[in-house]
Structures are given as structure tokens and as C-alpha cells.
Design a protein around this motif. Structure first.
Motif, PDB file in Angstrom:
ATOM      1  N   UNK A 160     -43.683 -30.983  -7.394  1.00 18.42           N
ATOM      2  CA  UNK A 160     -43.135 -30.088  -7.652  1.00 18.42           C
ATOM      3  C   UNK A 160     -41.346 -30.864  -7.389  1.00 18.42           C
ATOM      4  N   UNK A 161     -40.271 -30.421  -8.280  1.00 19.79           N
ATOM      5  CA  UNK A 161     -39.072 -31.371  -7.746  1.00 19.79           C
ATOM      6  C   UNK A 161     -38.896 -30.342  -6.402  1.00 19.79           C
ATOM      7  N   UNK A 162     -37.388 -30.986  -5.735  1.00 21.85           N
ATOM      8  CA  UNK A 162     -37.403 -30.362  -4.671  1.00 21.85           C
ATOM      9  C   UNK A 162     -35.247 -30.213  -5.210  1.00 21.85           C
ATOM     10  N   UNK A 163     -35.529 -29.371  -5.020  1.00 23.16           N
ATOM     11  CA  UNK A 163     -33.712 -28.562  -4.823  1.00 23.16           C
ATOM     12  C   UNK A 163     -33.021 -28.360  -4.037  1.00 23.16           C
ATOM     13  N   UNK A 164     -31.743 -28.623  -3.580  1.00 23.01           N
ATOM     14  CA  UNK A 164     -30.887 -28.270  -2.800  1.00 23.01           C
ATOM     15  C   UNK A 164     -29.821 -27.581  -3.401  1.00 23.01           C
ATOM     16  N   UNK A 165     -29.736 -26.269  -3.402  1.00 23.72           N
ATOM     17  CA  UNK A 165     -28.513 -25.812  -3.137  1.00 23.72           C
ATOM     18  C   UNK A 165     -27.032 -26.238  -2.876  1.00 23.72           C
ATOM     19  N   UNK A 166     -26.008 -27.207  -3.846  1.00 15.88           N
ATOM     20  CA  UNK A 166     -25.276 -27.047  -3.418  1.00 15.88           C
ATOM     21  C   UNK A 166     -23.663 -27.474  -3.889  1.00 15.88           C
ATOM     22  N   UNK A 167     -22.934 -26.950  -3.695  1.00 16.11           N
ATOM     23  CA  UNK A 167     -21.599 -27.465  -4.399  1.00 16.11           C
ATOM     24  C   UNK A 167     -21.081 -29.072  -4.975  1.00 16.11           C
ATOM     25  N   UNK A 168     -21.663 -29.956  -4.163  1.00 11.79           N
ATOM     26  CA  UNK A 168     -21.233 -30.988  -4.607  1.00 11.79           C
ATOM     27  C   UNK A 168     -22.651 -31.379  -5.208  1.00 11.79           C
ATOM     28  N   UNK A 169     -23.439 -30.915  -5.686  1.00 11.52           N
ATOM     29  CA  UNK A 169     -24.963 -31.464  -6.973  1.00 11.52           C
ATOM     30  C   UNK A 169     -24.549 -31.259  -8.311  1.00 11.52           C
TER      31      UNK A 169
ATOM     32  N   UNK B 298     -17.662 -23.788  -7.374  1.00  8.09           N
ATOM     33  CA  UNK B 298     -17.113 -22.384  -5.764  1.00  8.09           C
ATOM     34  C   UNK B 298     -18.046 -22.700  -4.505  1.00  8.09           C
ATOM     35  N   UNK B 299     -17.500 -21.956  -3.922  1.00  8.04           N
ATOM     36  CA  UNK B 299     -18.158 -21.787  -2.357  1.00  8.04           C
ATOM     37  C   UNK B 299     -19.310 -21.074  -1.979  1.00  8.04           C
ATOM     38  N   UNK B 300     -20.168 -20.512  -1.957  1.00 11.19           N
ATOM     39  CA  UNK B 300     -21.138 -19.686  -1.463  1.00 11.19           C
ATOM     40  C   UNK B 300     -21.250 -19.480   0.119  1.00 11.19           C
TER      41      UNK B 300
ATOM     42  N   UNK C  30     -23.975 -19.710   1.552  1.00 13.15           N
ATOM     43  CA  UNK C  30     -25.198 -20.339   1.890  1.00 13.15           C
ATOM     44  C   UNK C  30     -25.848 -20.264   0.650  1.00 13.15           C
ATOM     45  N   UNK C  31     -26.997 -20.962   0.332  1.00 14.55           N
ATOM     46  CA  UNK C  31     -27.789 -21.049  -0.833  1.00 14.55           C
ATOM     47  C   UNK C  31     -28.950 -20.642  -1.271  1.00 14.55           C
ATOM     48  N   UNK C  32     -28.346 -18.804  -0.696  1.00 15.60           N
ATOM     49  CA  UNK C  32     -29.945 -17.843  -1.578  1.00 15.60           C
ATOM     50  C   UNK C  32     -29.062 -17.514  -2.617  1.00 15.60           C
ATOM     51  N   UNK C  33     -28.083 -17.443  -2.798  1.00 20.05           N
ATOM     52  CA  UNK C  33     -28.327 -16.427  -3.965  1.00 20.05           C
ATOM     53  C   UNK C  33     -28.149 -17.391  -5.771  1.00 20.05           C
ATOM     54  N   UNK C  34     -27.522 -19.019  -4.768  1.00 20.27           N
ATOM     55  CA  UNK C  34     -27.784 -19.465  -5.434  1.00 20.27           C
ATOM     56  C   UNK C  34     -29.011 -20.422  -6.656  1.00 20.27           C
ATOM     57  N   UNK C  35     -29.769 -19.975  -5.079  1.00 19.94           N
ATOM     58  CA  UNK C  35     -32.015 -20.683  -5.416  1.00 19.94           C
ATOM     59  C   UNK C  35     -32.085 -19.062  -6.429  1.00 19.94           C
ATOM     60  N   UNK C  36     -31.698 -17.500  -5.960  1.00 20.52           N
ATOM     61  CA  UNK C  36     -32.285 -16.775  -6.619  1.00 20.52           C
ATOM     62  C   UNK C  36     -31.410 -17.149  -8.402  1.00 20.52           C
ATOM     63  N   UNK C  37     -30.551 -17.887  -8.739  1.00 21.01           N
ATOM     64  CA  UNK C  37     -30.232 -18.114 -10.140  1.00 21.01           C
ATOM     65  C   UNK C  37     -31.161 -18.779 -10.687  1.00 21.01           C
ATOM     66  N   UNK C  38     -30.982 -19.907  -9.988  1.00 16.25           N
ATOM     67  CA  UNK C  38     -32.020 -20.818 -10.510  1.00 16.25           C
ATOM     68  C   UNK C  38     -33.661 -19.762 -10.500  1.00 16.25           C
ATOM     69  N   UNK C  39     -33.987 -19.510  -9.833  1.00 13.11           N
ATOM     70  CA  UNK C  39     -35.261 -18.829 -10.017  1.00 13.11           C
ATOM     71  C   UNK C  39     -35.154 -17.591 -11.356  1.00 13.11           C
ATOM     72  N   UNK C  40     -34.402 -16.757 -11.362  1.00 10.78           N
ATOM     73  CA  UNK C  40     -33.714 -15.998 -12.496  1.00 10.78           C
ATOM     74  C   UNK C  40     -34.075 -16.668 -13.887  1.00 10.78           C
TER      75      UNK C  40
END
Length: 227
Positions: free
Chosen positions: A83-92, A137-139, A141-151
Motif C-alpha cells: 500500500x502507498x504510504x501517504x503523509x497529509x501535508x499542505x506542501x504535498x 490552507x492549513x489544518x 492536523x492531518x486527521x480531517x484530511x485523511x478522512x477526506x482521502x478515505x471518503x
């Protein structure tokens, strides 16, 4: 084999959160996909399970340590995990629908949720984390962004959405924004459903929807037309 998601976070209690409801929640309960959360702090240092330290070179905030995060990743997934390993980051790299389709077609995803000022660059390089951004934009933490990816991924899995066409006609699936939608009542506050949608002529309706999609895209997201 179901789509498998592993989340590394300092706040595992945030999951499944919204992912446990609606389409994604139903699919989770049916085993269409699976979700595992791993607490990075389990690998923290000392009596207080420290996971961060001051930034080298000075500056505000704290940075997640490379040794702590690497130990958390290594304990959560085997070295040969495909599986790909993602890091939720505003610079990504910006998350796009085409990349979502790519992820959804695979075995799943590992997502690291950053906090504080960021993550030590060395663990990003050593564990080959792919930095992904959901917007400029900046959050906190990465949790909310991770939920968006998964949804966005889960809804594309076979058997999740009621109609396959629902996925094909949505915004960004063809580098176009979606056309306007209407339903009953026929008239509301002086506004009526366009006559073309009530004509019963499917060819004309399809052409109208295509033209409206292109018009809205040109007005709101002309950059999509250049792709």
C-alpha cells in the motif's frame, strides 16, 4: 480482498468519525473496506511518551521526531506492504480525482497524520512517504484530511454507491464541474425547473447538461479545461 486503510495518528479516537456513517459506514460494516488506527504516541519516549522536539535551527512550534514516527510506521506495517504510504501535508501534491481512482483501485492506503509544525524530513525520505495536500490552507492536523482521502476512495469501491453512473457523472471525473440538479417541486419561490429537463427528450437533456457543465467550468474553474 477488501480495501484496507491504516491510520497513524496522535488521536486515534477521532476515527472512524464521519467514516462510520452513511455510505462509508455501511461499507465498513459490510467488510467492503477495513480501517485500523495506530497511536504514534505508543512509541513515544520516556515517561511522558514524548513524540516531538524543538525544530533544529530554532523557530516556533514543535516537530514530530523521525525516530518515534519511524518506529510507529515499522510496527504498524510490514516492510513489504504494497500500500502507498501517504503523509497529509499542505506542501504535498494536490489530491485529484484521478489519483483517488488510482488509490481506490489498489489494495488500500497507509496514512500518516502530522501535527505541530510538521514531521522530521528524514523519516519522510527514509520511509518514502508521499506528501498529499487537500488544498491551499492549513489544518490543525492531518486527521480531517485523511478522512477526506478515505471518503473519496471508499465511495468508488464496488458495491458502495447505488448506481455506477453516479460516480461517472460527478465533478472532476472528466475535468468538468457537474451540471445543475433539480427535483420536485416544479416551481419554488418563483423559480422553475428548466423546461428542457421536463421534455423527456434524453438526447436534448444530455446535450443541455454537457453545455451547462462546460459553462460552469469555464466560469468557476477554467484551469480544469486546460488539463
Amino acid at each position: 480482498m477488501s480495501f484496507s486503510a491504516t491510520i497513524l495518528t496522535l488521536y486515534p479516537e477521532m476515527f472512524p468519525g464521519p467514516l462510520g456513517l452513511s455510505l462509508s459506514g455501511d461499507a465498513l460494516s459490510r467488510g467492503v473496506w477495513s480501517l485500523a488506527t495506530k497511536n504514534i504516541r505508543d512509541h513515544g519516549l520516556g515517561r511522558h511518551r514524548a513524540v516531538d522536539d524543538t525544530p533544529a535551527g530554532g523557530g516556533p512550534g514543535m516537530v514530530i521526531r523521525c525516530d518515534v514516527l519511524a518506529n510507529a510506521i515499522d510496527a504498524a506495517i510490514p516492510a513489504d506492504d504494497p500500500r502507498p504510504k501517504l503523509l497529509m501535508s499542505p506542501r504535498g501534491k494536490p489530491l485529484t480525482q484521478s489519483y483517488v481512482r488510482e488509490l481506490a483501485a489498489g489494495p488500500g492506503v497507509v496514512i500518516v497524520c502530522g501535527r505541530f509544525e510538521g514531521v522530521d524530513e528524514r523519516v519522510i525520505e527514509a520511509r518514502r512517504l508521499q506528501e498529499i495536500s487537500i488544498g491551499d490552507y492549513v489544518l490543525s492536523g492531518g486527521e480531517m484530511a485523511a478522512m477526506i482521502v478515505l471518503d473519496s476512495c471508499v465511495r468508488l469501491l464496488p458495491g458502495v454507491m447505488g448506481k455506477e453512473a453516479s460516480g461517472r457523472e460527478e465533478s472532476f471525473e472528466s475535468n468538468r464541474l457537474e451540471y445543475p440538479h433539480y427535483t420536485r417541486p416544479r416551481e419554488w419561490e418563483g423559480r422553475t425547473i428548466p423546461d428542457v429537463l421536463l421534455s423527456g427528450n434524453h438526447a436534448v437533456i444530455e446535450r443541455w447538461r454537457r453545455e451547462e457543465s462546460e459553462r460552469i467550468t469555464r466560469e468557476r474553474r477554467p484551469d480544469l479545461l486546460e488539463r
